[in-house]
Design an enzyme around this catalytic site. Structure first.
Site, PDB file in Angstrom:
ATOM      1  N   ASP A  51       0.824  -1.197   0.000  1.00  0.00           N
ATOM      2  CA  ASP A  51       0.000   0.000   0.000  1.00  0.00           C
ATOM      3  C   ASP A  51       0.865   1.257   0.000  1.00  0.00           C
ATOM      4  OD1 ASP A  51      -2.236  -1.651   0.216  1.00  0.00           O
ATOM      5  OD2 ASP A  51      -2.190  -1.598   2.406  1.00  0.00           O
ATOM      6  N   ARG A  52       0.272   2.364  -0.358  1.00  0.00           N
ATOM      7  CA  ARG A  52       1.009   3.632  -0.390  1.00  0.00           C
ATOM      8  C   ARG A  52       1.615   3.957   0.970  1.00  0.00           C
ATOM      9  NH1 ARG A  52       0.653   9.211   0.285  1.00  0.00           N
ATOM     10  NH2 ARG A  52      -1.297   9.062   1.433  1.00  0.00           N
TER      11      ARG A  52
END
Length: 219
Positions: A51-52
Site C-alpha cells: 500500500d502507499r
C-alpha cells in the site's frame, strides 16, 4: 560494448518508502518504478504490492514467470511485517487474529497468522516517530491512548489485509513495514528509496517442486 543476454533476468531488493504507490504510472502519487528509471528496463515489474502508506521490502524483477510463482496464493509465501497500532492489542485480540478472522466484505476468514508484541507505549510518546502524514490524522486522540508495537506474519495477500485485520479487533495501524518474504530479508543498510541487486539465485525461495519446474522452463 558487449550486449547483455536477453534471457538474463534481474532481481532487485527495494526499500519502499512511505507515500509512493506500487504501480508503473499514477496521476496523484509517485510510483515505485520511478526509482528504477535509470536502468532503462521496461520489463521490470514489482513482485506483489505494498500500500502507499506501507514501507519496506519490495522485490522488482523482469522475470515474469518467477514473479507469478512468488505471488501465486497456492504457495502461501510467508510475509513478515513490523507494525504499530493505535490500541491495546491484548492476548484475546491476538488469539482472534492468529486463528483467522472474517474481514468486512469477505466470505472466508483469513488464514492463521503469527503475531508477536514487541512493545507498548502511549500516543504522546509514539507520535513523533510516525510519518508526518499519519501524525496529522491521529494527533487529536488522547495523549494517553495505548499504542502497541509488534510483528505479524501472514501467508495471504488480500488488499490492505493487515490494516483490515487490526481494524476488526478495534486497533488502527499507524505504521507498517514489510521486513521479509520467506527467506528474503530486507537489507537493514538500505534506506527508504534505495535498492540493490539481489545476488542469491531466486529459485532458492520457491517450493522445491516448483523450483524444479522453473529450472526446466528456463532451459
Amino acid at each position: 560494448m558487449q550486449k547483455e543476454n536477453p534471457n538474463t533476468f534481474h532481481y532487485y531488493m527495494f526499500n519502499k518508502p512511505f507515500g509512493c504507490v506500487t504501480a508503473r504510472k499514477d496521476q496523484r502519487f509517485p510510483t515505485v518504478m520511478e526509482y528504477f528509471k535509470e536502468l532503462n528496463n521496461d520489463r521490470l515489474s514489482p513482485v506483489g504490492r505494498l500500500d502507499r502508506e506501507t514501507e519496506g521490502l519490495l522485490i522488482i524483477t523482469d522475470d515474469g514467470k518467477w514473479n507469478q510463482q512468488m505471488t501465486h496464493p497456492a504457495y502461501q509465501k510467508k510475509k513478515t511485517y513490523e507494525f504499530t497500532v493505535l490500541g491495546d492489542l491484548d492476548q484475546e485480540k491476538r488469539k482472534t487474529l492468529q486463528n483467522g478472522i472474517l474481514l468486512n466484505g469477505s466470505d472466508t476468514p483469513t488464514l492463521p497468522c503469527q503475531i508477536t508484541v514487541t512493545g507498548a507505549s502511549v500516543l504522546s510518546e509514539a507520535l513523533p516517530t510516525l510519518h508526518p502524514e499519519v501524525q496529522k490524522t491521529i494527533f487529536r486522540n488522547r495523549p494517553c491512548h495505548p499504542v502497541t508495537m509488534g510483528r505479524i506474519t501472514i501467508t495471504e495477500g488480500r488488499k490492505r489485509q493487515i490494516r483490515r485485520m487490526m481494524k476488526a479487533v478495534h486497533c488502527c495501524v499507524v505504521a507498517l513495514k514489510r521486513i521479509s518474504i520467506d527467506g528474503i530479508i530486507l537489507d537493514e543498510h538500505l534506506k527508504p528509496g534505495e535498492w540493490r541487486e539481489m545476488s542469491a539465485f531466486p529459485t532458492l525461495f520457491l517450493p522445491k517442486n516448483h523450483a524444479a519446474e522453473y529450472n526446466q522452463s528456463c532451459h
